[in-house]
Design a protein around this motif. Structure first.
Motif, mmCIF file in Angstrom:
data_model
loop_
_atom_site.group_PDB
_atom_site.id
_atom_site.type_symbol
_atom_site.label_atom_id
_atom_site.label_comp_id
_atom_site.label_asym_id
_atom_site.label_seq_id
_atom_site.Cartn_x
_atom_site.Cartn_y
_atom_site.Cartn_z
ATOM 1 N N LYS A 98 -30.837 -7.233 16.605
ATOM 2 C CA LYS A 98 -30.709 -7.741 15.245
ATOM 3 C C LYS A 98 -29.379 -8.167 14.567
ATOM 4 O O LYS A 98 -28.449 -7.542 15.131
ATOM 5 N N PHE A 99 -29.548 -9.178 14.180
ATOM 6 C CA PHE A 99 -28.293 -9.901 13.667
ATOM 7 C C PHE A 99 -28.465 -10.068 12.011
ATOM 8 O O PHE A 99 -28.979 -10.838 11.636
ATOM 9 N N GLY A 100 -27.872 -9.091 11.469
ATOM 10 C CA GLY A 100 -27.970 -8.719 9.948
ATOM 11 C C GLY A 100 -29.626 -8.540 9.563
ATOM 12 O O GLY A 100 -30.086 -7.538 10.021
ATOM 13 N N ASP A 101 -30.271 -9.418 8.940
ATOM 14 C CA ASP A 101 -31.714 -9.180 8.901
ATOM 15 C C ASP A 101 -32.562 -9.872 9.722
ATOM 16 O O ASP A 101 -33.803 -9.886 9.514
ATOM 17 N N GLU A 102 -31.955 -10.598 10.534
ATOM 18 C CA GLU A 102 -32.752 -11.346 11.762
ATOM 19 C C GLU A 102 -32.718 -10.882 13.069
ATOM 20 O O GLU A 102 -31.674 -10.045 13.350
ATOM 21 N N ASP A 103 -33.827 -11.095 13.814
ATOM 22 C CA ASP A 103 -34.110 -10.614 14.964
ATOM 23 C C ASP A 103 -33.784 -11.872 15.927
ATOM 24 O O ASP A 103 -34.279 -12.981 15.631
ATOM 25 N N ASP A 104 -33.255 -11.884 16.941
ATOM 26 C CA ASP A 104 -32.864 -12.859 17.974
ATOM 27 C C ASP A 104 -32.685 -12.423 19.363
ATOM 28 O O ASP A 104 -32.221 -11.354 19.592
ATOM 29 N N SER A 105 -33.313 -13.233 20.082
ATOM 30 C CA SER A 105 -33.113 -13.075 21.621
ATOM 31 C C SER A 105 -31.870 -13.730 22.250
ATOM 32 O O SER A 105 -31.495 -14.677 22.128
ATOM 33 N N VAL A 106 -30.921 -12.685 22.601
ATOM 34 C CA VAL A 106 -29.677 -13.064 22.936
ATOM 35 C C VAL A 106 -29.649 -12.513 24.465
ATOM 36 O O VAL A 106 -29.898 -11.661 24.857
ATOM 37 N N ALA A 107 -28.575 -13.157 25.472
ATOM 38 C CA ALA A 107 -28.592 -12.917 26.671
ATOM 39 C C ALA A 107 -27.302 -11.576 26.523
ATOM 40 O O ALA A 107 -26.510 -11.651 25.554
ATOM 41 N N ILE A 108 -27.468 -10.851 27.456
ATOM 42 C CA ILE A 108 -26.643 -9.353 27.613
ATOM 43 C C ILE A 108 -25.795 -9.397 28.877
ATOM 44 O O ILE A 108 -24.697 -8.731 28.620
ATOM 45 N N CYS A 109 -26.199 -9.948 29.835
ATOM 46 C CA CYS A 109 -25.647 -9.715 31.216
ATOM 47 C C CYS A 109 -25.988 -11.070 32.044
ATOM 48 O O CYS A 109 -27.195 -11.395 31.969
ATOM 49 N N ILE A 110 -25.120 -11.635 32.715
ATOM 50 C CA ILE A 110 -25.527 -12.568 33.834
ATOM 51 C C ILE A 110 -24.819 -12.147 34.933
ATOM 52 O O ILE A 110 -23.806 -11.430 35.143
ATOM 53 N N VAL A 111 -25.338 -12.493 36.161
ATOM 54 C CA VAL A 111 -24.930 -12.475 37.463
ATOM 55 C C VAL A 111 -24.849 -13.704 38.166
ATOM 56 O O VAL A 111 -25.809 -14.488 38.275
ATOM 57 N N GLN A 123 -34.585 -28.174 34.398
ATOM 58 C CA GLN A 123 -34.545 -26.929 33.638
ATOM 59 C C GLN A 123 -35.163 -27.146 32.292
ATOM 60 O O GLN A 123 -34.945 -27.893 31.627
ATOM 61 N N LYS A 124 -35.545 -25.928 31.948
ATOM 62 C CA LYS A 124 -36.250 -25.825 30.617
ATOM 63 C C LYS A 124 -35.471 -24.967 29.732
ATOM 64 O O LYS A 124 -34.989 -23.929 30.330
ATOM 65 N N LEU A 125 -35.425 -25.135 28.525
ATOM 66 C CA LEU A 125 -34.690 -24.451 27.469
ATOM 67 C C LEU A 125 -35.659 -23.232 26.883
ATOM 68 O O LEU A 125 -35.967 -23.517 25.785
ATOM 69 N N GLU A 126 -35.826 -22.308 27.895
ATOM 70 C CA GLU A 126 -36.681 -21.085 27.297
ATOM 71 C C GLU A 126 -36.323 -20.018 27.986
ATOM 72 O O GLU A 126 -35.338 -20.091 29.064
ATOM 73 N N ARG A 127 -36.752 -18.841 27.627
ATOM 74 C CA ARG A 127 -36.527 -17.573 28.159
ATOM 75 C C ARG A 127 -34.906 -17.225 28.234
ATOM 76 O O ARG A 127 -34.101 -17.278 27.552
ATOM 77 N N GLY A 128 -34.447 -17.260 29.642
ATOM 78 C CA GLY A 128 -32.919 -16.926 29.833
ATOM 79 C C GLY A 128 -31.951 -17.848 29.361
ATOM 80 O O GLY A 128 -31.104 -17.547 28.726
ATOM 81 N N ASN A 129 -32.426 -18.946 29.687
ATOM 82 C CA ASN A 129 -31.796 -20.459 29.131
ATOM 83 C C ASN A 129 -31.524 -20.393 27.578
ATOM 84 O O ASN A 129 -30.701 -20.537 27.196
ATOM 85 N N LEU A 130 -32.684 -20.158 27.123
ATOM 86 C CA LEU A 130 -32.559 -20.058 25.697
ATOM 87 C C LEU A 130 -31.739 -18.884 25.112
ATOM 88 O O LEU A 130 -31.272 -19.254 24.010
ATOM 89 N N ALA A 131 -31.804 -17.842 25.649
ATOM 90 C CA ALA A 131 -31.222 -16.507 25.145
ATOM 91 C C ALA A 131 -29.622 -17.035 25.476
ATOM 92 O O ALA A 131 -28.733 -16.580 24.410
ATOM 93 N N LEU A 132 -29.149 -17.640 26.429
ATOM 94 C CA LEU A 132 -27.801 -18.143 26.469
ATOM 95 C C LEU A 132 -27.446 -18.956 25.503
ATOM 96 O O LEU A 132 -26.204 -19.002 24.895
ATOM 97 N N GLU A 133 -28.275 -20.039 25.112
ATOM 98 C CA GLU A 133 -27.964 -20.901 24.023
ATOM 99 C C GLU A 133 -27.947 -20.099 22.482
ATOM 100 O O GLU A 133 -26.988 -20.348 21.846
ATOM 101 N N ARG A 134 -28.815 -19.171 22.421
ATOM 102 C CA ARG A 134 -28.665 -18.303 21.152
ATOM 103 C C ARG A 134 -27.514 -17.543 21.297
ATOM 104 O O ARG A 134 -26.783 -17.295 20.166
ATOM 105 N N SER A 135 -26.856 -17.015 22.169
ATOM 106 C CA SER A 135 -25.654 -16.356 22.514
ATOM 107 C C SER A 135 -24.751 -16.963 22.280
ATOM 108 O O SER A 135 -23.543 -16.703 21.685
#
Length: 751
Positions: free
Chosen positions: A330-343, A376-388
């Protein structure tokens, strides 16, 4: 479809039963046809457990133990919101765990286009330490790059259209994949290959463990043991660091034991995945309250790991194979999918030459098969990195490097918190379009990978090590030189002593009977019932094929000179001498200490404690003059419990309690003569333990005292062991000294 499962899988036949994501509650396939369903109310998640030769010993899968097996699918403690999570597999773009996530109301994000040689920094918003701050404190400004938007697929709209392929290997460069589905995402049946015709792939709803194949493996008694596991194996203090170390110690003990059994049966199963599955089923994990952004309690920068499952069981990185871990926050009043850890483990072309900068490649499309490669497609993990990048949240970074002690292994190093500062796309040498993310390390953190790179540089070229007082304290007596360094003060050398590599006995040993040797040809083999050395150790060789001690025992018996096996026998580990790059260094407040330039795996042999054998008649234990006296006093609880978890696989616990510990009569003094072991300081939270080893004489009262790694030890970490537990009251112990170890559970005194 139900088929009998009375067969024994071969190493190349591991089948997992995974159904389409949106049609099932969380499902946890177990081997040999024992499938389980989790009735948790957590969001849909499929966690693929490893296949292996487990019997139906996980008990009743409707009991509380099975219900705890939800693989980090709980409510997140940081945001207080139930979330789904998906993991983009860094291995050829395939997925191991799946989840559906909402991303900014399904709107397509924009993605900057930049060539490989260009560089453009994005604006950085207000930063915070992210150690325990609410996710809402992060900026929600979205900075879009105007160089060219890319059509994106929101995570909520994503559906797999191909059978999911599950890799059962840690390596990012896997060749072997296993088809796990019976149906596609659309519900169509997938024809089973004829080579899998013998396997039972039933739906598991009415699965009975009685159909499992009988094996000589110990049966895991989860019904009896699991309820008490958290109480008996997790430290009662509640200290996050102690809990993490206890969980990792349990995992490693189970892995080594399973590896020992696999080697005896000449199978090549993944012991690390088996250990991880047992711990998940028994709810033996650290930080299992859900995913989080930022620091993971109990995990320190610079910690090293040898298996991806270790990252899972401590809550550092949930996917066992995927390179990107993300969550809905949650970021303020919004929910967003973000990356939290990468290997960043080398599966993609990542640039990590700079210890404070990481250029991370997105996931997907990187197949060894040219026909399966795609942009590569901007979805899932890649999209989460972009949102981060837009949310500017911190991301944990784990970097992987080749294990210097194993040609095919890797070492994973936790390097702390980073933020994404810019992103772009570029064409790789394989011709596919790849997303790139530039991450900068947060300032003010302890060194992590920087220490690794520095120490490896010294190993390759020892002359680059500064502040060296002597290039080899052993004067060539050891296999590798022992450096003497001082980065603290002007002290030039420790007190004078004679460097020796063998124990100095005061009496001749001719009166002792030599240890009876084995008649094995060339080398001793696991599972050989005719090897008397193995039988002396309880029927199994005490070391793995890589030379790691499997478990701590009252006595370990190695092959000696009376054995017919060669010097290359795996049961002669300690007799081969020092194999680690050590340095003796000046500490700040405890005199001289010992540390290594190399990473050290748990169970690795370090060195022998050598010195003069002291006669009891001449030994004054109350003397304050000899600070180099070694006695086999009862060590602390951490050392005694090194053999965590044998009851989890149906075996009797081999741990020794302080009440049953029996010291040996041998006493050694390294004051006048000794080796590097004389420089190991005491700690109430040690990373080394001593183990009696015998290989020359039958007199078990006077064995060799060998030191082994209690846990994984990062380079440049001081090596310490527990001198002996005398409690917190030093009265009546004249030789007791104030302890300066600084650990959270320091007893205050040592002898």
């Amino acid at each position: 479809m139900n088929r009998p499962s009375n067969f024994m899988p071969t190493p190349d036949q591991d089948v997992l039963d995974v159904k389409p994501l949106r049609t099932l509650a969380p499902m946890f396939p177990a081997p040999l046809g024992v499938n389980t369903f989790n009735q948790s109310t957590s969001p849909p998640l499929i966690f693929v457990t490893p296949a292996g030769q487990f019997q139906g010993g996980f008990g009743d899968w409707n009991n509380s133990v099975a219900k705890t097996f939800f693989a980090f699918g709980s409510k997140d403690a940081g945001v207080g919101k139930a979330h789904n999570f998906g993991d983009q597999n860094a291995d050829d773009g395939k997925t191991a765990t799946f989840g559906d996530q909402n991303t900014d109301d399904g709107k397509a994000a924009t993605f900057g286009v930049k060539d490989a040689s260009g560089s453009q920094n994005t604006a950085i918003g207000d930063q915070d330490c992210a150690g325990g701050q609410p996710a809402a404190h992060w900026s929600s400004d979205v900075s879009a790059n105007a160089n060219g938007p890319i059509d994106t697929t929101p995570i909520t709209a994503y559906r797999a259209t191909q059978p999911n392929v599950i890799s059962l290997d840690d390596d990012d460069d896997d060749d072997e994949n296993y088809v796990a589905n019976q149906t596609s995402a659309s519900g169509r049946k997938i024809k089973r290959p004829s080579r899998l015709s013998r396997y039972n792939m039933n739906d598991g709803l009415g699965s009975d463990s009685s159909n499992s194949m009988k094996t000589k493996r110990p049966k895991a008694s989860h019904k009896k043991a699991s309820a008490d596991n958290e109480l008996t194996m997790v430290p009662p203090s509640g200290d996050p660091r102690e809990i993490v170390e206890a969980v990792l110690m349990t995992f490693e003990a189970l892995r080594r034991r399973h590896l020992q059994m696999d080697e005896a049966q000449e199978t090549s199963k993944r012991a690390d995945l088996k250990a991880g599955a047992i711990m998940m089923a028994s709810n033996l994990r650290a930080n299992n309250t859900g995913k989080r952004i930022g620091v993971v309690p109990g995990v320190e920068i610079g910690d090293i790991f040898y298996f991806r499952m270790e990252l899972c069981v401590i809550g550092l990185h949930a996917p066992s194979m995927a390179g990107i871990d993300y969550m809905v926050a949650k970021f303020g009043d919004e929910d967003d999918s973000v990356a939290i850890c990468i290997v960043a483990a080398g599966g993609y072309d990542n640039n990590d030459d700079d210890t404070d900068v990481l250029v991370y490649s997105g996931s997907g499309g990187n197949s060894k098969n040219n026909e399966e490669r795609h942009d590569q497609k901007l979805e899932r993990g890649n999209l989460a990195l972009e949102r981060s990048l837009s949310r500017k949240n911190v991301i944990r970074v784990v970097r992987g490097y080749k294990d210097p002690g194993c040609l095919t292994g890797k070492v994973y190093i936790y390097d702390g918190l980073y933020r994404i500062h810019e992103s772009w796309k570029e064409k790789t040498k394989n011709g596919i379009i790849c997303f790139k993310y530039k991450l900068l390390r947060e300032p003010g953190q302890p060194d992590g990978v920087a220490i690794w790179k520095m120490s490896q540089k010294w190993v390759e070229n020892p002359t680059t090590r500064g502040n060296v007082l002597h290039p080899d304290l052993s004067f060539g007596a050891e296999n590798l030189p022992v450096f003497l360094v001082n980065d603290v003060d002007n002290d030039k050398a420790p007190q004078h002593f004679t460097y020796i590599t063998q124990v100095k006995h005061s009496k001749p040993l001719s009166s002792m009977n030599p240890l009876k040797g084995c008649r094995c040809l060339s080398v001793c083999l696991p599972g050989d019932a005719n090897c008397c050395c193995a039988q002396r150790n309880g029927g199994n060789l005490p070391y793995s094929s890589s030379g790691l001690l499997v478990c701590r025992k009252p006595m370990v018996y190695e092959c000696g000179e009376s054995c017919q096996c060669s010097f290359n026998c795996r049961n002669k580990v300690t007799q081969k001498g020092v194999r680690i790059h050590f340095e003796v260094f000046k500490t700040g407040n405890r005199g001289w200490g010992l540390r290594s330039w190399d990473p050290i795996r748990a169970g690795s042999f370090l060195c022998e404690y050598v010195g003069e054998v002291i006669d009891d008649a001449k030994c004054d234990l109350n003397s304050h003059e000899d600070d180099y006296m070694f006695q086999t006093l009862c060590p602390g609880e951490k050392t005694l419990k090194w053999n965590y978890g044998p009851e989890l696989i149906g075996e009797q616990s081999t741990n020794i309690s302080p009440d049953t510990f029996e010291p040996l009569p041998i006493k050694l003094s390294a004051k006048k003569m000794g080796n590097i072991s004389r420089f190991m300081n005491h700690s109430c939270a040690p990373n080394v333990f001593w183990q009696p080893v015998q290989f020359d004489y039958e007199d078990d009262r006077h064995p060799h005292i060998m030191f082994f790694a209690l846990k994984h030890i990062p380079p440049m970490t001081e090596l310490t062991y527990d001198y002996g537990d005398i409690g917190t009251d030093s009265s009546g112990v004249p030789r007791a000294k104030n302890c300066l170890c600084g650990s959270s559970n320091c007893r205050g005194f040592f002898i």
